[in-house]
Design a protein around this motif. Structure first.
Motif, PDB file in Angstrom:
ATOM      1  N   PHE A  27     -22.474  -4.441 -22.008  1.00 26.73           N
ATOM      2  CA  PHE A  27     -21.612  -5.034 -23.034  1.00 26.73           C
ATOM      3  C   PHE A  27     -20.213  -4.446 -22.888  1.00 26.73           C
ATOM      4  O   PHE A  27     -20.034  -3.265 -22.557  1.00 26.73           O
ATOM      5  CB  PHE A  27     -22.142  -4.723 -24.435  1.00 26.73           C
ATOM      6  N   ALA A  29     -16.806  -4.000 -25.195  1.00 27.77           N
ATOM      7  CA  ALA A  29     -16.258  -4.145 -26.557  1.00 27.77           C
ATOM      8  C   ALA A  29     -14.755  -3.873 -26.499  1.00 27.77           C
ATOM      9  O   ALA A  29     -14.005  -4.681 -25.951  1.00 27.77           O
ATOM     10  CB  ALA A  29     -17.000  -3.219 -27.504  1.00 27.77           C
ATOM     11  N   GLY A  30     -14.302  -2.703 -26.989  1.00 28.34           N
ATOM     12  CA  GLY A  30     -12.866  -2.401 -26.889  1.00 28.34           C
ATOM     13  C   GLY A  30     -12.458  -2.088 -25.456  1.00 28.34           C
ATOM     14  O   GLY A  30     -11.291  -2.246 -25.071  1.00 28.34           O
ATOM     15  N   GLY A  31     -13.384  -1.601 -24.679  1.00 29.39           N
ATOM     16  CA  GLY A  31     -13.126  -1.280 -23.265  1.00 29.39           C
ATOM     17  C   GLY A  31     -12.373   0.016 -23.053  1.00 29.39           C
ATOM     18  O   GLY A  31     -12.057   0.378 -21.915  1.00 29.39           O
ATOM     19  N   THR A  32     -12.088   0.765 -24.112  1.00 24.90           N
ATOM     20  CA  THR A  32     -11.197   1.936 -23.969  1.00 24.90           C
ATOM     21  C   THR A  32     -11.836   3.084 -23.212  1.00 24.90           C
ATOM     22  O   THR A  32     -11.127   3.934 -22.675  1.00 24.90           O
ATOM     23  CB  THR A  32     -10.747   2.468 -25.353  1.00 24.90           C
ATOM     24  N   THR A  33     -13.147   3.121 -23.149  1.00 23.99           N
ATOM     25  CA  THR A  33     -13.768   4.185 -22.355  1.00 23.99           C
ATOM     26  C   THR A  33     -14.533   3.610 -21.176  1.00 23.99           C
ATOM     27  O   THR A  33     -14.571   4.196 -20.096  1.00 23.99           O
ATOM     28  CB  THR A  33     -14.638   5.106 -23.257  1.00 23.99           C
ATOM     29  N   LEU A  34     -15.087   2.427 -21.340  1.00 25.20           N
ATOM     30  CA  LEU A  34     -15.833   1.795 -20.242  1.00 25.20           C
ATOM     31  C   LEU A  34     -14.928   1.556 -19.025  1.00 25.20           C
ATOM     32  O   LEU A  34     -15.289   1.886 -17.889  1.00 25.20           O
ATOM     33  CB  LEU A  34     -16.433   0.469 -20.750  1.00 25.20           C
ATOM     34  N   ALA A  98      -8.522  10.401 -30.881  1.00 24.89           N
ATOM     35  CA  ALA A  98      -7.757   9.542 -29.967  1.00 24.89           C
ATOM     36  C   ALA A  98      -6.310   9.344 -30.441  1.00 24.89           C
ATOM     37  O   ALA A  98      -5.653  10.294 -30.840  1.00 24.89           O
ATOM     38  CB  ALA A  98      -8.486   8.209 -29.795  1.00 24.89           C
ATOM     39  N   THR A 107     -14.045   0.040 -30.935  1.00 22.43           N
ATOM     40  CA  THR A 107     -14.954  -0.535 -31.928  1.00 22.43           C
ATOM     41  C   THR A 107     -15.943   0.514 -32.444  1.00 22.43           C
ATOM     42  O   THR A 107     -16.125   1.571 -31.832  1.00 22.43           O
ATOM     43  CB  THR A 107     -15.760  -1.684 -31.301  1.00 22.43           C
ATOM     44  N   ASP A 163     -15.982  12.008 -32.881  1.00 28.50           N
ATOM     45  CA  ASP A 163     -15.704  12.534 -34.231  1.00 28.50           C
ATOM     46  C   ASP A 163     -16.379  11.662 -35.277  1.00 28.50           C
ATOM     47  O   ASP A 163     -16.977  12.154 -36.237  1.00 28.50           O
ATOM     48  CB  ASP A 163     -14.187  12.550 -34.486  1.00 28.50           C
ATOM     49  N   ILE A 212     -26.088  -3.344 -30.460  1.00 28.75           N
ATOM     50  CA  ILE A 212     -25.839  -2.846 -31.821  1.00 28.75           C
ATOM     51  C   ILE A 212     -25.083  -3.941 -32.566  1.00 28.75           C
ATOM     52  O   ILE A 212     -24.065  -4.441 -32.073  1.00 28.75           O
ATOM     53  CB  ILE A 212     -25.020  -1.539 -31.808  1.00 28.75           C
ATOM     54  N   LYS A 230     -11.160  19.325 -37.992  1.00 27.95           N
ATOM     55  CA  LYS A 230     -11.301  19.326 -36.529  1.00 27.95           C
ATOM     56  C   LYS A 230     -10.377  20.373 -35.916  1.00 27.95           C
ATOM     57  O   LYS A 230      -9.187  20.422 -36.251  1.00 27.95           O
ATOM     58  CB  LYS A 230     -10.947  17.928 -36.018  1.00 27.95           C
ATOM     59  N   GLU A 238      -6.670  14.475 -28.681  1.00 30.37           N
ATOM     60  CA  GLU A 238      -7.481  15.534 -28.077  1.00 30.37           C
ATOM     61  C   GLU A 238      -8.848  15.594 -28.742  1.00 30.37           C
ATOM     62  O   GLU A 238      -8.971  15.399 -29.954  1.00 30.37           O
ATOM     63  CB  GLU A 238      -6.746  16.882 -28.247  1.00 30.37           C
TER      64      GLU A 238
HETATM   65  C1  LIG Z   1      -7.342   9.334 -24.095  1.00 28.86           C
HETATM   66  C2  LIG Z   1      -8.507   9.194 -25.025  1.00 28.86           C
HETATM   67  C3  LIG Z   1      -8.659  10.097 -26.073  1.00 28.86           C
HETATM   68  C4  LIG Z   1      -9.749   9.980 -26.933  1.00 28.86           C
HETATM   69  N1  LIG Z   1      -9.894  10.892 -27.951  1.00 28.86           N
HETATM   70  C5  LIG Z   1     -10.984  10.810 -28.771  1.00 28.86           C
HETATM   71  C6  LIG Z   1     -11.184  11.751 -29.814  1.00 28.86           C
HETATM   72  O1  LIG Z   1     -10.395  12.667 -30.033  1.00 28.86           O
HETATM   73  N2  LIG Z   1     -12.291  11.605 -30.589  1.00 28.86           N
HETATM   74  C7  LIG Z   1     -13.199  10.609 -30.396  1.00 28.86           C
HETATM   75  O2  LIG Z   1     -14.196  10.540 -31.130  1.00 28.86           O
HETATM   76  N3  LIG Z   1     -13.028   9.701 -29.414  1.00 28.86           N
HETATM   77  C8  LIG Z   1     -11.954   9.781 -28.609  1.00 28.86           C
HETATM   78  N4  LIG Z   1     -11.796   8.877 -27.594  1.00 28.86           N
HETATM   79  C9  LIG Z   1     -12.862   7.927 -27.331  1.00 28.86           C
HETATM   80  C10 LIG Z   1     -12.686   6.636 -28.074  1.00 28.86           C
HETATM   81  O3  LIG Z   1     -13.044   6.841 -29.423  1.00 28.86           O
HETATM   82  C11 LIG Z   1     -13.620   5.638 -27.393  1.00 28.86           C
HETATM   83  O4  LIG Z   1     -13.021   5.310 -26.138  1.00 28.86           O
HETATM   84  C12 LIG Z   1     -13.836   4.368 -28.186  1.00 28.86           C
HETATM   85  O5  LIG Z   1     -14.299   4.645 -29.477  1.00 28.86           O
HETATM   86  C13 LIG Z   1     -14.837   3.478 -27.473  1.00 28.86           C
HETATM   87  O6  LIG Z   1     -14.923   2.232 -28.139  1.00 28.86           O
HETATM   88  P1  LIG Z   1     -14.749   0.865 -27.326  1.00 28.86           P
HETATM   89  O7  LIG Z   1     -15.018  -0.240 -28.284  1.00 28.86           O
HETATM   90  O8  LIG Z   1     -13.468   0.807 -26.588  1.00 28.86           O
HETATM   91  O9  LIG Z   1     -15.978   0.990 -26.311  1.00 28.86           O
HETATM   92  P2  LIG Z   1     -16.216   0.362 -24.845  1.00 28.86           P
HETATM   93  O10 LIG Z   1     -15.421   1.137 -23.857  1.00 28.86           O
HETATM   94  O11 LIG Z   1     -16.008  -1.126 -24.885  1.00 28.86           O
HETATM   95  O12 LIG Z   1     -17.760   0.622 -24.711  1.00 28.86           O
HETATM   96  C14 LIG Z   1     -18.326   1.926 -24.716  1.00 28.86           C
HETATM   97  C15 LIG Z   1     -19.828   1.796 -24.449  1.00 28.86           C
HETATM   98  O13 LIG Z   1     -20.484   1.187 -25.548  1.00 28.86           O
HETATM   99  C16 LIG Z   1     -21.237   0.053 -25.125  1.00 28.86           C
HETATM  100  N5  LIG Z   1     -21.186  -0.901 -26.251  1.00 28.86           N
HETATM  101  C17 LIG Z   1     -20.065  -1.301 -26.902  1.00 28.86           C
HETATM  102  N6  LIG Z   1     -20.395  -2.094 -27.936  1.00 28.86           N
HETATM  103  C18 LIG Z   1     -21.756  -2.203 -27.945  1.00 28.86           C
HETATM  104  C19 LIG Z   1     -22.689  -2.863 -28.787  1.00 28.86           C
HETATM  105  N7  LIG Z   1     -22.296  -3.586 -29.844  1.00 28.86           N
HETATM  106  N8  LIG Z   1     -23.996  -2.728 -28.515  1.00 28.86           N
HETATM  107  C20 LIG Z   1     -24.421  -1.999 -27.461  1.00 28.86           C
HETATM  108  N9  LIG Z   1     -23.571  -1.355 -26.610  1.00 28.86           N
HETATM  109  C21 LIG Z   1     -22.256  -1.451 -26.863  1.00 28.86           C
HETATM  110  C22 LIG Z   1     -20.554  -0.414 -23.853  1.00 28.86           C
HETATM  111  O14 LIG Z   1     -21.444  -1.125 -23.014  1.00 28.86           O
HETATM  112  C23 LIG Z   1     -20.158   0.914 -23.231  1.00 28.86           C
HETATM  113  O15 LIG Z   1     -21.235   1.496 -22.557  1.00 28.86           O
HETATM  114  C24 LIG Z   1     -10.702   8.947 -26.740  1.00 28.86           C
HETATM  115  C25 LIG Z   1     -10.535   8.023 -25.703  1.00 28.86           C
HETATM  116  C26 LIG Z   1      -9.460   8.140 -24.844  1.00 28.86           C
HETATM  117  C27 LIG Z   1      -9.313   7.139 -23.729  1.00 28.86           C
END
Ligand SMILES: Cc1cc2nc3c(=O)[nH]c(=O)nc-3n(C[C@H](O)[C@H](O)[C@H](O)COP(=O)(O)OP(=O)(O)OC[C@H]3O[C@@H](n4cnc5c(N)ncnc54)[C@H](O)[C@@H]3O)c2cc1C
Ligand code: SF4
Length: 329
Positions: A27, A29-34, A98, A107, A163, A212, A230, A238
């Protein structure tokens, strides 16, 4: 980055089917970590199933509690009036993570399922049991300052980074899913993530293709009196070295009940029932808070560079409880 196929999930059923039918599909979603992990070849899915258009982006409330759609953005959740007023610990935890831009994209489900920031996990040349089962763990004898002290094994000591999840586990949040066979289930957040054991590559109880759909927050009257603190190397953008999520139910100066969770120091979202038991029935004094902190960290196992986290987490917890008590007075 390896080539991949992109498709949009038209419905929850279609998205689930698309991921289930292809072993290399995930899946999106936001793609910010994937996308980050794909760019450095730590994960190489052959298909991304975009779920952003699914109708899972609202926050609703009823007699049972608050129901958060999986696609609700971190910013939307943190600034929601009900969350700010009735679950401040959740709002504070999200806003401590973040950056504004990332929170606008990230997300709820993606945040919960984010992977560890262990630098060896993110370096494909390093040995890492989580990335490549059976290859070893370079962190155990390597530079492990950011690693976990609770819930570790000789196979993996990676810190779980979210967090938001520290606040959610404190609040007894429940994750609702749709399974590949179309059935649904509810999983307490505390049971969603697995301890690393000898299979650190298995991080959650979710099946491949299990989506989810929501995160449910039960009503908890004393969550109004809650707080997230924190500690990190710099003031923003961070991850936590140690963090504390706390909620107190007070009767004058006596603690009727307490909720305690820690972030930045454990391998999964970490609730501290021992600390909660220590606090229940005691007066809200520095002595009580120190006793709770000792109980919370009693099982901690330090490694070469991260022993400082034990004292840091204790101090974070004592300070979070002190600030919350002062705020409420
Ligand atoms: C520079 C940087 C700093 C950061 N600092 C922090 C911080 O201080 N604290 C913190 O908590 N986080 C931090 N983050 C992490 C950030 O919170 C996550 O990148 C973000 O929350 C991921 O959400 P996303 O929707 O972009 O996920 P995605 O990258 O889209 O997905 C993440 C994973 O979840 C899966 N997924 C997504 N949605 C579903 C669903 N509905 N059902 C099943 N699987 C799913 C995807 O397949 C993937 O494996 C940081 C990230 C970056 C890049
Ligand atoms: S701590 Fe875990 S994630 Fe980090 S290198 Fe070791 S096995 Fe991999």
């Amino acid at each position: 980055m390896k080539p991949f196929r992109y498709m949009e999930g038209e419905s929850a059923e279609a998205a689930t089917r698309a991921v289930t039918s292809a072993p290399g599909a995930v899946f999106f979603a936001g793609g910010t970590t994937l996308i980050d992990l794909m760019k450095i070849d730590v994960v190489s899915p052959d298909t991304l199933v975009d779920i952003r258009r699914l109708p899972l982006a609202s926050i609703a409330e009823d007699g049972e509690g608050v129901h958060i759609g999986a696609n609700v953005r971190n910013s939307q959740l943190a600034w929601h009036a009900t969350i700010r007023e009735r679950y401040p610990v959740l709002s504070e935890a999200i806003l401590s993570g973040a950056s504004t831009q990332l929170r606008n994209m990230a997300t709820t489900a993606g945040n919960i399922l984010q992977r560890t920031r262990c630098p060896y996990f993110r370096d494909v040349h390093a040995a890492c049991n989580k990335r490549e089962p059976g290859s070893g763990c370079d962190a155990i004898e390597g530079f492990n300052r950011s690693h976990a002290v609770l819930g570790t094994t000789e196979h993996c000591i990676a810190t779980y980074p979210s967090d938001m999840s520290a606040a959610l586990v404190l609040l007894d949040a429940v994750v609702r899913t749709r399974k590949p066979d179309g059935t649904t289930r509810s999983i307490p957040l505390e049971d969603l993530h697995l301890l690393p054991g000898d299979t650190p590559e298995r991080e959650t109880v979710l099946e491949h293709g299990e989506l989810i759909t929501h995160v449910d927050l039960p009503h908890l009257s004393f969550a109004r009196r809650s707080h997230y603190l924190k500690v990190r190397d710099r003031a923003s953008y961070e991850f936590a070295l140690a963090s504390a999520a706390v909620a107190l139910d007070m009767d004058g100066e006596t603690i009727r009940a307490a909720r305690v969770a820690l972030g930045g120091v454990a391998t999964k979202p970490w609730r501290c029932p021992e600390a909660e038991r220590v606090l229940a029935g005691r007066r809200a004094t520095a002595d009580s808070f120190h006793a709770a902190a000792d109980a919370a960290l009693a099982g901690a196992v330090p490694r070469r560079h991260n022993g400082f986290k034990i004292e840091l987490a204790k101090r974070a917890l004592v300070r979070a409880l002190s600030e919350l008590t002062a705020r409420a007075a």
